[in-house]
Enzyme design. Structure first.
Site, mmCIF file in Angstrom:
data_model
loop_
_atom_site.group_PDB
_atom_site.id
_atom_site.type_symbol
_atom_site.label_atom_id
_atom_site.label_comp_id
_atom_site.label_asym_id
_atom_site.label_seq_id
_atom_site.Cartn_x
_atom_site.Cartn_y
_atom_site.Cartn_z
ATOM 1 N N LYS A 1 57.485 77.780 28.036
ATOM 2 C CA LYS A 1 58.287 78.490 27.038
ATOM 3 C C LYS A 1 57.894 77.934 25.678
ATOM 4 C CE LYS A 1 62.439 79.146 29.883
ATOM 5 N NZ LYS A 1 63.859 78.776 30.024
ATOM 6 N N HIS B 1 61.743 75.680 21.707
ATOM 7 C CA HIS B 1 62.983 76.254 21.187
ATOM 8 C C HIS B 1 63.543 75.381 20.064
ATOM 9 C CE1 HIS B 1 67.113 77.779 21.094
ATOM 10 N NE2 HIS B 1 66.638 78.854 21.699
ATOM 11 N N HIS C 1 65.713 72.199 20.551
ATOM 12 C CA HIS C 1 65.193 70.875 20.911
ATOM 13 C C HIS C 1 64.864 70.021 19.684
ATOM 14 C CE1 HIS C 1 64.969 71.400 25.251
ATOM 15 N NE2 HIS C 1 64.565 72.629 25.040
#
Length: 580
Positions: free
Chosen positions: A140, A143, A146
């Site tokens: 992924k 994000h 994080h």
């Protein structure tokens, strides 16, 4: 010895001889006093109450009489200039000439080690510290959620390292679980090697969204996902090959983001590393009589004090597969065996508080006393993080936006210097603005994200911090640092200079406070106050046009401030800029 400790040691030595107690007994009762903007402050405070509480003074004596007796002892110390005795507390100033001389000598001698050699840290155990932070999920894009774990963990690692610990920076990737069964099955149906090479994480993200959508209406895809994950668990070659490809692609992409943030890791670990060990943990729990089976067939550990299952943790699914906590148990035991750490710190959001509480409880129940030296540092949520494109999903968008906004602000500012790589400076200043905004309050609190406030050039912002440092660098670059030859301390007895030097007395205490509670706000507040004091002094104490001896003394002061600003910023994870 830090210069605050020079004064502490001198005073503690005097009191030690007078009262027949060890010097260390008095060190803990002495602290430097924050600088006041409105009036001249004393330099130190001696807490008589602390001495009473620690049994250094008899508790049956008259408090006022004991305070006055200690004050009269302090008056005999040559470093003490003025004393203000209250009830249970003594404030005092040290010799101004000695203050100027000792602080600047220390700064000149120790530079980047300034403050970290203080006797305050003598009692702290310096060993191996494992810091687990960031820990995003593979396959992924990184994000934005994080960001906090990444910068907080980096600060803790930097702080521990600066104080002499051997720090192992660990990224524990989310690289196992049923979602990889879904992604694997999805890639076999919708994946494209061409697109994977071109924009790997975006393509994997698109595949994941597509397969999730299809799985809602097609049970065949759900079965395919379970089958792919079973193949992974059985270490079947083709499934493992695809999973490894996803993992390597992700780590490469993440390393680019980490590079922008100035963050590095010693180890990229992950849940997948502990699959086999998780089963061994379950067997050990069984042998120790800690594993119980529920009516549903799940394996649990009873954590209730009464042994009545009022509190328990599930460590095994009914089908015999491990859970996140089982893999965390295996990971913790493996790290202790592998690195023999003295402490381990986990940095995650506060929603995982119960998970870590249970993790440490189970480890202790298994007989691992070192779990008492494991700690969870929780943090709150960032609310309203948006870019011009709308709600933020990916961290790269936030970093791009910070750089673009900062570059625009710098272009519009009349004071901006000419730079070879303005985008690079804008990136560093933009990231420092994000970090300072994040670190200003208690880590456990949620906060609202506001671009305009974050990127202001004035006030307590990362931009102001960088601007102050860059201005001082420019001054030193033009006139030198004033460190060649002798200097006259009597030329820095004005209130502006004294306020800066008084503030620097507190640096070791601020670092000590930071390492006690692992909160960056103490250091941020210290550096902000130092920046404001330096900005005022820069305006009111000119170097240009002053007599050479005066200019030399002022340059030495400004050079010292610049060093401490840079040292503190680096601990926070900020790269200081020299031009902006």
């Amino acid at each position: 010895m830090h210069m605050a400790c020079y004064f502490r040691r001198s005073i503690a030595s005097k009191l030690s001889r007078a009262l027949g107690r060890s010097e260390d007994a008095f060190i803990s009762a002495l602290c430097a006093i924050p600088v006041s903007k409105k009036q001249q402050s004393p330099d130190f405070r001696l807490s008589v109450n602390t001495l009473l509480r620690n049994g250094i003074l008899p508790t049956n004596g008259d408090l006022q009489a004991q305070t006055e007796a200690l004050a009269s002892q302090l008056k005999q110390d040559s470093v003490v200039e003025e004393i203000f005795a209250g009830r249970g507390v003594i404030h005092f100033r040290v010799s101004r000439n000695l203050l100027v001389q000792k602080v600047l000598e220390q700064l000149c001698r120790e530079r980047h080690k300034f403050g970290v050699k203080s006797e305050l840290f003598d009692g702290l155990k310096k060993g191996t510290t494992v810091v687990e932070f960031s820990s995003p999920n593979i396959a992924k894009k990184f994000h934005a959620g994080h960001l906090r774990s990444t910068i907080i963990g980096n600060f803790i690692a930097n702080l521990k390292e600066s104080l002499g610990n051997n720090v192992i920076r660990m990224n524990y990737l989310g690289d196992w679980g049923m979602q990889f069964g879904l992604l694997g099955a999805g890639f076999q149906r919708f994946g494209c090697e061409e697109k994977l090479k071109k924009n790997p994480l975006q393509h994997l993200f698109d595949v994941y969204v597509q397969v999730n959508k299809e799985a809602e209406n097609d049970e065949v895809i759900g079965q395919a996902a379970r089958e792919f994950f079973r193949q992974l668990e059985q270490q079947e070659h083709q499934a493992l090959l695809l999973w490894k490809q996803f993992r390597e692609i992700t780590v490469e992409e993440y390393q680019q983001v980490y590079k922008r943030l100035g963050v590095h890791f010693d180890i990229y670990s992950g849940e997948s590393f502990h699959q086999q060990q998780a089963q061994e943990v379950v067997q050990r729990l069984q042998r120790q009589g800690l594993l119980k089976t529920t009516e549903k067939g799940t394996g649990v550990v009873d954590l209730s004090s009464a042994g009545d299952m009022s509190s328990y943790s599930t460590v095994l699914r009914s089908d015999g597969t491990s859970l996140y906590i089982t893999r965390d148990l295996a990971a913790a035991i493996d790290r202790k065996e592998r690195y023999n750490f003295d402490e381990m710190i986990y940095v995650t959001d506060k929603s995982q508080g119960i998970h870590f509480q249970q993790l440490f409880q189970i480890l202790l129940a298994m007989g691992h006393s070192w779990a008492e030296r494991c700690q969870h540092v929780p943090f709150g949520l960032v609310q309203g993080m948006k870019t011009r494109l709308g709600e933020v999903v990916f961290l790269e968008d936030v970093l791009d936006e910070a750089r673009a906004r900062m570059l625009r602000n710098m272009t519009q500012s009349k004071t901006t210097k000419e730079m070879v790589y303005p985008e690079d400076t804008a990136e560093k200043v933009g990231i420092s603005a994000l970090i300072v905004q994040d670190f200003k309050g208690p880590l456990g609190s949620d906060y609202k994200f506001d671009w305009d406030r974050i990127l202001q050039a004035q006030g307590d912002t990362g931009v102001f911090l960088q601007y102050t440092h860059a201005r001082l660098c420019s001054l030193i670059h033009r006139y030198g640092d004033g460190e060649e030859g002798a200097f006259d301390p009597s030329l820095l007895l004005d209130q502006r200079s004294i306020s800066i030097l008084q503030h620097l007395l507190r640096y070791d205490e601020v670092l000590y406070q930071s390492v006690q509670d692992l909160q960056p706000k103490h250091l941020v507040n210290f550096l902000m106050t130092l920046s404001h004091l330096a900005a005022t002094a820069h305006r009111e104490l000119p170097v240009k046009g002053s007599p050479q001896a005066v200019a030399q003394a002022r340059l030495r002061l400004f050079s010292g401030v610049c060093t401490v600003l840079a040292n503190g910023m680096k601990i926070l994870g900020i790269t200081p800029v020299e031009k902006m």
